[in-house]
Every structure is written in C-alpha cells, then in structure tokens.
Write an enzyme that holds these catalytic residues in place. Structure first.
Site, short mmCIF file in Angstrom:
data_model
loop_
_atom_site.label_atom_id
_atom_site.label_comp_id
_atom_site.label_asym_id
_atom_site.label_seq_id
_atom_site.Cartn_x
_atom_site.Cartn_y
_atom_site.Cartn_z
CB CYS A 89 49.22 12.60 40.92
SG CYS A 89 47.54 12.38 40.30
CB ALA A 726 48.82 10.67 48.71
CG PHE A 843 49.18 17.06 60.28
CD1 PHE A 843 48.91 15.82 59.74
CD2 PHE A 843 49.55 17.14 61.61
CE1 PHE A 843 49.02 14.67 60.52
CE2 PHE A 843 49.65 16.01 62.40
CZ PHE A 843 49.38 14.75 61.85
CD GLU A 1192 51.89 19.47 54.92
OE1 GLU A 1192 51.01 18.81 55.50
OE2 GLU A 1192 53.03 19.65 55.38
#
Length: 1253
Positions: A89, A726, A843, A1192
C-alpha cells in the site's frame, strides 16, 4: 508538531500521519545537530508527530523528499525497498525509508540486528523489507545482482548546513501560540527561575510523555518549559564508582554510554550497566529512544542530583503513580549509575505483549550482594513494575533471604516463592487486567534470576544442567528465506509481462513520498475540517445536544446533526437501517452523534470537546462478553442460518467416541496505516460535488452520498487514487463518514476535509467479529470423523453492517478441507452494545476454520495421537472429486498436492522427531509444530457483485490510459491490470498508465473485495483491449512492420475509435439457503502452512522458528505480488491468532485505541525462516490467464502458529501429568499459553478491568 508543519505549511506530504503517538513510525524523519563538544554531526530518526517545532532551533530536518525522487535521482534505500517488493500500500514506506536512511548515515555497514528493527507495516509481512535492506549488510547472501542496484555512496548524501554548525551563545527562546507559551531557557539558572515562576509547568525534553497526555487525555498546559539548551543536563562523567549521566541525555545516548562503560570497567563491575543496557534495547522504538530522556524512563539503585541534594531511587522514592519525593521547584540534574561491587549481581527482566516497541506487562530489577567466597546473601533487592500503582519492593521476601543467613539453595528459596505470592497483591479489577498472569510472572522472573545467580556462583556446573538451558530463550537470528516462484509458459514473448515478478507499478513513488494519498491533496480555498462527536454511553436516550459553547470557540463554523441531513438520515444494508448520526438513542460507546466543522483541525477538535450531550441511561447493555447475554435475550440479527448434510444424529450415535468442545476467537482491528480520509468539494453549480476518499467501494459511497443529499448520481463523482491499506474496513462505515462530510459541505457550501485520528478510527469503524464456536464430534478409534455439529455465535455489535453475510460465509466454509459425511452448522449474528463489526480480510472464514481445526486437534488429543498423522487429518481430507456440504462439485487434487508438498518441503516427520527429543531434554522450554490446510472459496455468492467494467483510451502518441472499477490498496491490482493490458495490446507496460478509480470514468462498480478484484476487473480490461486491438487489425495487416505509434496515428487519420469500454459479466453464483445448496464460489484456492515455535513455559513468550507455506494460485499473473499477499496475510493471521487483543471496559469503552495499547506483528514476529512455495503445474479455467485470487485465503495459515503453540503447551502439560483435550482460546497470547500450561485461574469474583469479548 513537526508533522503538521511539514504537511500543511511546507507541503512535504511524504511524511505520513499513522497514529499520532509515536507508535507506528509512518512519520519518521531524520534530525541532525552539530555537537560543538565533539565537533561531530549527529543524526537521529525521530517521530515527527511527537516532535515540537519549537525544539528544532539549530537542527536540520531531512524528510523522504530530501534524499531522492523519481524526478531526479533515487537514493539506494528507496530503490532497494521497491525492487525487493517491500512496498505494497506504500503508506508506511517513507517511514521505513527514513529509518534505514538514518541508520546508514550513522553506520554505512549495519548488522542484521540493526536492519530488523523498524516501523510497523500491515501489508507486507516484513520479509521483503528485510530482504531489501539485507543488501546493505556485509556477509549476507546476495539476493540481488549488485550490478542492478545503485551503490551506497555516503559522499553523495546531503551535507549538514554549515550555518547551523556555528557555535552561538545559548539564549532563552520564547514562543507564544494561541493558547500556550513555550519557553526554552539557555542556562541552568534560568531554568531554575522558570521552575520557580511556573511550578505547574511541565519540563519537556523528548515529548514522549507530556505530548501523549496532551493529545490523548486532553490535558492542557498554558506554559511548557523545554530545557534542551541547558548544557548541565547533558554532561557525562565517568568515575571509578560509576557513571554520572545528565538527566537530559536520550536513552540512545545512554545506551552508547553504557556500551562504552562496559568496555572501560572490569567485567565484575558491569552487572548494573549490562542490566540497564538490556532494558534500553527493549523500550520503545528507535525513534522514541532517540528523544526520550533516561531520567524519566528508568529507575534502579541510582542517585539523582538536583544541585542541592542526592536522592536515592529506592522504595521510598515513588509515592504513587507518576508521583515522587521531588519537590515542585526541583529538577533532576543527573543520574548516577553505580558500578557493581565485588560479589554483587544485578539483572533486569521485562515481559511485554510484543518483543519490541511495547509497554511492559511486568518488569523487574533484582540485585544480590553475597559474602566473599560464599553463597550466603549479605544484601538483596527485588523490585517489580507493572504490579501496582508504582514500583513495588518485595521487602518481606528480601528480609526472609537476607536475615536467614542460609546459603542460596533451592531449599532456602522454596519458602520465598510463597512469600512472594502473599506479598504481590493484585485484585481482579486491577488496571491493565491479566491479574493471574502478572502474579505468575513475578515468580517466573524471580526463578530466572535464581538460575542466573546460580550460574554466577557455580559457573559451568550449573550451565551443564539441562534445566538451566531450558529456562533461557536465547538470541535467535533471522535466516534467509526460500521463495519458490513459477516459470513463464514456454514460447512466451519476452515482452509479455504476464507471469513475471514485476515490481509494484508505483513502488518507487511510494518510496520517495511522491505517491499521493487522500490527505496529501492540497488544501483548497475556504476548506473546513470536520471532527466527529461520538457517544460516551453504551445504551441511552439522547435528551439534549448542547453545542452553544462549541459555536463560541474561535474558528468553529457549524455543528452538523441528524436534523441537517436533507435526504435519508439512514443507510439500509441487508434489510436493516443504520442511522448516519444518532438522533434519539445511542446503542454503543463510539456511535456518531454529531460533527463539528471549523477552519482547522485543532479548532474542530476543541469544538468537538465542547459539545455536551445529555443522556438518560436505558436497560442494562449487552456486550456479548460471554455471548450468553445475547443468547438469553435472543438478541440476533436475522436471518439465522443453518446447513446440514447427512444425518448428524445418526453419525454421532454410530461413533465409537463423542467429544464436545468449544473455542473463543477474539476480534481484530484492521489497523490500516492510513486512517479513514475524505475531502468533499462542492462545485457550486447544479449541486455537483467531487469526493476524494479512501474506499474499497466508490460506487457504494456514491449511492449513500446521493441518498443523504437527495441528489442524482450524475452530480457526484467519487475519486480514489490509492488506499493506505483497507482489509475490508473501508466499505460500509466509510460510506457513512463520507455522507456526513458531504452534509457539512452541502450546508456550508465550502470544501470539507475529514481525517480520523487513529483512536477515533478504532473506536468508530469496528473490526473482525469475535466468535464463539461450540462443537460436538463423533469419531472412530482410527481417527475417522463420522459426524460433527457446529454452532457459531458472532458478536455483530450494535448494527448489522455485514454481519449476517459473515455468518453465512462461516457456514459455507464449515468443512474446510475435510469430507465429513454427517455435518451440521448453525450461525447467528448477535446484537450487542459494542461498535458494529464489519468485513475483514477472510470475512468470517479465519474464525470458522479455527473452530474446525480445534475440533480436529481435540480428536487427536482425545485419541492420544498427533493431528497430522495419517489417521487424523489426512484420513478425513477430501481426496477425489466430491460435493461440498452445499452440493457444489470440486476436485481436491491440488489440495492434496499442497498437503503432500508442504509435508515434504517442511521435512515435517523428521522435525517432529527432533521436537519430541528437544521437549524430553528441556523442562521450561518446549517446541511445537503444526500443519493446517485451507480450501477457500473465491467470488461473491451475490452474483451481481461479480461483474466489472473498464474504459481504455489510446492517445495519438501511443500512450494508453486504463480505468477500471478496482481500487488499489496495496494488493497490486493496478500492476496486474497493467500487465493484462500490456499482453492484450502487445505493447510495453511503460506505455500504460492507470491514474485513479473514478465513478466518472467507470460507473456502477463493485467492491474490491473477496479476493476477486483482478479476476473481474482484469477480464473487463482484457475485453476492452481486445476490442481495440481488433479495430487495429486491418492497419496492422496493411503495415505489419510498422510501430505501435504508426498504427495509432494511422487509425486516428482513418477515423477509427481509439477508446473502448470493456465488460465482464462474471460468474452466475448463488446460494439457496432454503434448499441448502448452490454454487456460491467460482473456484477454490488451496494452501497448506506449517509452523514451528519455541515456547518459554515460565513466561508464555514464544518465537516462530520456521514457517513453510505451499499455495495453489493457478498460474500467477505476478508471482512477486502474490507472494507478498501470501506473506502479508499470514502475518495478519499470526497477529489475529497469537497477539492482537481488543479490550473493552465493563461499560463498553474501547481501551485499545492505538499502537501503544493494541499490538500488531512487528519485524520481531516474522518467522526466523519463512519459506513460500507456489504449487507448480496448476491451472484454473475459471479466472483470467488461469490465475487465482489470493488476498484472503492465507490469513488462516497464521493459525499454524497458534496450533504449534498449543502443541508446545501440550508437551508442557504432559510433563505436569495433564493429558487429553484442553481449551486454548484465541489469541494464544503469552498470558493464555502460560496459564493453560500451568493451572486454572485463581482470581476471585469481582468486576474485571476488561471484558472478555
């Protein structure tokens, strides 16, 4: 502060705001001063967020912009971190660069120990940063060709301004601000007079204490005295009796003094110096040690001289928390550190949540002086920190030892341990919590001192004892890692970049500070700043909001409440409404109530503090600390989901054994380095607005925006250049915060900027869901599982956010890698009075699978076997084409290949034997190893979210501009898309540019999430490029030897459109919960991770010795970026499962609001050997160029460290006669590991300091 001065006044925005408290290092700069005494120029890395500009008289400040740029010339530090793929990032990169640059200015040939101490990074996993900076160290393996790197040439560095080297008389400096006066005296007499005139004024040297109190506690000082110019405070005198160090000397300077003294004094006189030196290396980061003064950060058996009296620092010196015997008009002039006397031994100990840059949980200083040629104690001191309001002296234990006149032996000391237990009292509600653990540490640290003392007495005889070595963790060094990447396809063009390890396209700009983030945008004319006012009650009715006093303050323009919202005052998500600003009732501490708008950030913060909200408390709030509260009240967000295959009850009945267990997984803060940031600019015509923000889903923000303002979408354009991280946390709450900012801009008609402070961000935005998993499993004696029944409860918080979707995904990954014939899962999102939790990388899957693997682990422990044995994990693994529990067909061949290859690459079975032998030979130190698989579904179960669009322009000069719906947040999507366009247009990547993600260019985009960004947007860009390339085909055929530029000019002259939109419809995925079947994923990504740890059973501290990961990512578009994602996700998972803890007070207030309280992994937590392998020969027909999503899945592989710790704890419990399954909750902190390895909790009933969420 220097940070705001650099960013706002000088527009040097390369120095970043990350936390504002000196804990992350994103704001690191170099400060240089000339020392007239030594005639040397000294360089220090410092945190600009804590450094007052008033202290910089006579100093030179170097920022990242000053050492190199892409426009002129790069510095080797900037080049190497970029080429080593150490910038994702990029938000932390300038700070990393400046830390390393300063190190090289002081030491052009650093050691690996120097290199591996740095700032925080949430993206990379640190390994590539270390690899880049390893190239500056001598004797290290060559990871890069020296010819490809810029040489380090110190003669090319910036010179120190000669005018600052001129010796001038020190004069008193006085700076007067709006509310505060800063005075820097030029002599000791002036300092004493100022102290007499302003007895309440604090003395500020490094600003690492007063500055934090002022910033985070709101403490205001009208006058501050900074004695940095008083020469007497920096004087160092060495005498035979010891060393006298000026009270103004920094800890870094003290470190160099102690190192010098250790060489100058006889070895037997250096025990005190060595003990202090050991502690200094562990206190804060290098930037803190460079400015923090020793007099306020250390206490031991020393003396303080204030010019009139000498005061011993002993048990009587500290009167209470931050209170001493010093009088208000006294100052500390110097600190005397005595040399050790003959037959005197001194040691210091420290235990902290993280090995570096962390406040101690418990620390201790222990000194013993024994009779000559004897082991009888003449004098002893035992001091503890962290077990009371101030330093605690174990007087009774010391008297028991010294008065007994007995030899120092185990028999003598056995009663001392009992005395220490009685003497160290901590109530269950003691500040800081961890009561049982802290009391345990007092004994463990004394035991370690006993061992060290015996070594001093008996030397090699004791060192030959195995139990001595087993109590010493030792120094472990990082080893070079293995990264196994792929070969490009045979016959692939050399120009084709797909499949090659291409550097992140803006890595060099990120390393030079030129990369622009949202808050780097220049201030616009008339711009205002917005600060959010949040609730201080967990469940209450708002009776009145009084902002009259706020409006009277200078600079305050307006206060925004729910009544000011012209459109909808709520946002609807998954069927539930969430208020933008609370109007009548608040349901958690941290809920947004109103916002203050002012002409500056400082004025807005003062205005926010002046807003008074009156409440009427409602019924007892539910926090979900035990989940039973929500269950008993049936406080759930609907729908609650269930899924089942086979007959679970029958499977349990037929099982030879049945076991019931549970595990609790704590939440996790996103801790993206760039906090939530927004700039809303009203255009002034037809209600148009431009929105610059940091979000993963600009189209969703646009929808919320227009709903809030009551205007059409075509009046609002959202622009995202890049995000400073994020991880799922910049979608839902981001849209709400942007909408509130928009209301302020609409009402005032002026641009409004909002950038959350770190503490505000952590309080408001929520994080990963804490989960309670309960299971019942039936199995056979051979380890085959016949049935498993799971119940999951997720703490959703006060509003639904994405919690129902998280609960659904938990159930969809219920099987992980195991073919359990009878399987049932139920999940519920619990409504509680805590800030709502939201999407986070994985998630819900990392929580789900930890429960599943804990079940596997318990089955193994119940059978007395190892979970990795063929009879446990492998026998239950999917092995052939199968159906999941929701009836989706898949082929697990690559899952099995990953497992077998990881077992082989990790040399698992051989190392297991070595670990067993190690554990037999070591009593207080144990090793553990674990290997875990993962099968992770890629894509959105909601089919409409899988679509994507792109817009590609070709300009007449042949350059190409690509726009697509994905946002760049470090995952490298722009780089991969650039590679896609390069292949499809058959041109070099240098001709392709991606400027930003904008709803103006590509409308109706989907979120960059679910590891599906490149899959979808890459296909859309591919489609657009193919359209353009086909349009050019007649021209290419007519002029096959022409250049790209020739073809483009010809196309323009022939009136051929050089702009095209691309579209990707995406997979038609769905899940029918009524039928409990569907195809919610496009495909699966498989991976296996193996980790080995070493655990100190006395303190619970551990070190990851080695990690091996094998991942099936198909054919990678960019292996270097994908490996970076694998490593970064693993380290984030390591943090989730072993160290990161969110702490809430009993009234629901978040304690952990910054890096000083909340610890993410640092350099010191990276596995000493970290190997990553990409599975060879894999393909994937369901995604672009046969690649796979990878952002992920490997978060869960961090649990291999968790289970390795549990394996080590199992060995310790075995020594204690404890066998069978046991519950180790996540994160497996040193506290949990230590206590579960010993005994159960001993604290009595009382309200705890923090809730167990």
């Amino acid at each position: 502060m220097l940070l705001s001065f650099l960013r706002k006044n000088l527009r040097l925005t390369g120095t970043k705001y990350g936390c504002g408290g000196g804990g992350c290092g994103a704001c690191t700069v170099m400060v240089s001063r000339y020392d007239p005494q030594t005639k040397n120029i000294n360089h220090w890395s410092v945190n600009a967020c804590l450094l007052p500009v008033c202290q910089l008289h006579g100093a030179a400040v170097t920022t990242v912009e000053g050492i190199g740029s892409t426009k002129t010339k790069l510095h080797p530090v900037q080049e190497r971190i970029a080429k080593a793929h150490g910038s994702q990032c990029g938000f932390c990169t300038p700070g990393m660069v400046m830390s390393m640059y300063t190190l090289l200015r002081n030491n052009p040939q650093p050691t690996m120990e120097d290199v591996t101490e740095g700032n925080l990074c949430r993206c990379t996993g640190y390994r590539p940063i270390v690899d880049g900076y390893r190239t500056f160290c001598e004797g290290q393996p060559e990871l890069f060709s020296k010819g490809d790197l810029l040489p380090l040439d110190p003669t090319q560095d910036l010179i120190f301004p000669p005018e600052l080297a001129e010796v001038k008389d020190q004069t008193t400096q006085r700076f007067c601000g709006e509310r505060m006066t800063w005075i820097s005296p030029g002599s000791l007499n002036e300092l004493l007079q100022l102290k007499a005139d302003y007895p309440q004024a604090p003395l500020v040297m490094g600003n690492t204490n007063i500055g934090l109190d002022m910033k985070f506690k709101g403490i205001f000082h009208p006058v501050i005295i900074s004695p940095t110019q008083v020469p007497e405070l920096f004087k160092v005198t060495q005498k035979p009796e010891g060393v006298c160090v000026g009270a103004g000397c920094s800890m870094s300077f003290l470190k160099s003094v102690l190192e010098r003294s250790i060489n100058d004094f006889p070895p037997e006189s250096t025990h005190m110096f060595r003990a202090l030196l050991q502690q200094i290396k562990l206190v804060g980061g290098q930037q803190i040690r460079n400015v923090a003064v020793s007099a306020t950060h250390f206490s031991t058996q020393i003396f303080i001289t204030d010019g009139r009296r000498r005061v011993p620092i002993d048990k009587d010196f500290f009167l209470g928390f931050a209170k001493t015997v010093l009088k208000p008009d006294e100052i500390v002039l110097s600190v005397f550190i005595p040399a050790s006397r003959p037959n005197e031994i001194v040691h210091a100990f420290r235990h902290a949540p993280r090995k570096e840059s962390a406040l101690a949980t418990v620390n201790a200083g222990m000194r013993v002086w024994f009779n000559e040629n004897s082991n009888v104690v003449k004098e002893i001191s035992i001091y503890y920190g962290g077990v009371g309001a101030t330093i605690l002296s174990a007087d009774r234990a010391c008297q028991q030892i010294s008065l007994s006149k007995l030899p120092w032996e185990e028999a003598t000391l056995s009663d001392v341990y009992s005395t220490l237990v009685d003497e160290i009292k901590l109530g269950p509600s003691a500040p800081g919590g961890k009561v049982d653990f802290r009391r345990s540490l007092t004994l463990s640290l004394f035991f370690k001192f006993n061992l060290l003392f015996q070594v001093a007495l008996y030397g090699l005889f004791i060192q030959a004892k195995s139990w001595y070595h087993s109590a010493q963790m030792g120094n472990l060094c990082s080893n070079p890692c293995v990264l196994c990447v792929q070969n490009v396809l045979e016959g692939q063009s050399a120009q084709d970049p797909v499949g090659r390890p291409m550097m992140h396209r803006t890595a060099l700009s990120q390393a030079t500070g030129e990369a622009v983030y949202c808050d780097d945008l220049p201030q616009t004319d008339g711009e205002l700043f917005l600060v959010i006012v949040t609730s201080s009650r967990p469940h209450a009715k708002i009776t009145h909001i009084d902002f009259s006093e706020a409006l009277k303050l200078p600079g305050v323009v307006d206060v925004i409440t729910a009544k000011d919202i012209p459109g909808k005052r709520f946002r609807t998500f998954t069927g539930y409404d969430e208020e933008l600003l609370a109007e009548d009732e608040v349901t958690c501490v941290g809920q947004m109530v109103c916002a203050v708008v002012a002409d500056s950030k400082a004025h807005a913060k003062r205005g926010a503090a002046a807003v008074k909200i009156s409440y009427e408390d409602l019924q007892d709030p539910a926090f979900g600390s035990c989940f039973q509260e929500a269950i008993e009240k049936e406080s759930f967000f609907l729908p609650r989901r269930q899924i089942e295959r086979g007959d679970v009850e029958k499977g349990l009945r037929e099982a030879e054994q049945v076991y019931e267990g549970e595990i609790r997984i704590g939440g996790q803060e996103h801790f993206y380095l760039e906090t939530q940031s927004f700039l809303v600019i009203p255009i002034g015509e037809e209600k148009e607005m431009k929105v610059y923000l940091s979000t993963q889903h600009p189209a969703f923000t646009q929808v919320c925006f227009i709903s809030t303002l009551g205007i059409p979408s075509n009046r609002v354009s959202c622009h995202v250049k890049r995000l400073g991280g994020a991880f799922g946390g910049k979608v839902t709450k981001t849209a709400i915060l942007a909408s509130i900012t928009a209301v302020a801009a609409s009402k005032t008609g002026r641009p409004v900027r909002c950038v959350l402070e770190r503490g505000e961000d952590m309080l408001i935005t929520g994080g990963r869901h804490p989960v309670w998993g309960i299971y019942k499993v039936g199995f056979m004696k051979d380890g085959r599982i016949t049935a498993a029944d799971f119940q999951y409860y997720a703490n959703a918080g006060n509003v639904v956010d994405e919690s129902v979707l998280v609960a659904e995904k938990i159930l969809l990954h219920l099987d992980n890698a195991y073919n359990i014939p009878n399987l049932r899962g139920r999940s519920a999102a619990c409504k509680t009075n805590l800030p709502s939790n939201t999407a986070f990388r994985g998630f819900g899957v990392p929580q789900c699978m930890l429960v599943v693997e804990s079940m596997i682990d318990d089955v193994a422990l119940k059978l007395g076997r190892l979970p990795e044995e063929v009879s446990i994990r492998e026998i239950n693994m999917y092995k052939e084409v199968s159906l999941t529990h929701y009836k989706m067909e898949f082929d697990p061949e690559n899952l099995v290949r990953c497992w077998n290859e990881c077992m082989k690459k990790a040399d698992f079975r051989q190392r297991r034997q070595g670990i067993d032998l190690f554990n037999q030979q070591n009593q207080f130190k144990k090793r553990g190893i674990a290997i875990v698989p993962i099968k992770y579904g890629i894509g959105f179960a909601e089919a409409f979210l899988n679509q994507a669009a792109a817009l590609v322009h070709i300009y007449k000069d042949g350059s190409v501009l690509v726009s697509h719906g994905g946002t760049e947040m470090g995952q490298g999507i722009h780089t991969k898309v650039q590679q896609v366009a390069s292949r499809e247009l058959n041109i070099p990547t240098s001709l392709i540019h991606i400027s930003e993600t904008s709803t103006q260019c590509v409308p109706n985009t989907c979120p960059s999430a679910a590891s599906f960004g490149t899959d979808a947007n890459g296909m859309a860009v591919k489609d657009a490029c193919q359209i353009l390339y086909n349009r050019l085909e007649p021209i290419r055929k007519k002029n096959p030897k022409g250049t790209w530029q020739n073809w483009i000019i010809t196309a323009f002259l022939q009136k051929i459109s050089l702009s095209a939109t691309g579209y990707y419809r995406g997979h038609d995925l769905d899940m029918d919960w009524e039928k409990q079947e569907g195809k919610p994923y496009a495909y699966f990504t498989y991976a296996v991770g193996c980790s080995e740890v070493e655990l100190d059973c006395l303190t619970g501290e551990y070190r990851t010795l080695r990690t091996d990961i094998v991942v099936d990512i198909g054919r990678s578009i960019n292996p270097s970026i994908d490996i970076g994602q694998i490593e970064g996700a693993f380290m984030q998972g390591l943090g989730l499962y072993t160290m990161e803890e969110l702490k809430f007070s009993p009234s629901g207030v978040l304690y952990t609001r910054g890096p000083s309280q909340y610890k993410i992994p640092s350099f010191c937590d990276v596995p000493l050997k970290f190997n990553v392998y990409l599975l060879a020969g894999s393909s994937n027909p369901h995604a672009i160029y046969s690649s796979k999503g990878i952002g992920e899945p490997t978060v869960f592989l961090g649990s291999s460290v968790f289970f390795a710790i549990k394996d080590a704890v199992t060995a310790a419990r075995k020594d204690a006669g404890l066998t069978g399954p046991f519950q180790l909750n996540s994160p497996a902190t040193p506290e949990r590991a230590c206590l579960v390895a010993q005994s159960e909790s001993t604290s009595g009933p009382a309200q705890p300091w923090a809730l167990n969420i």
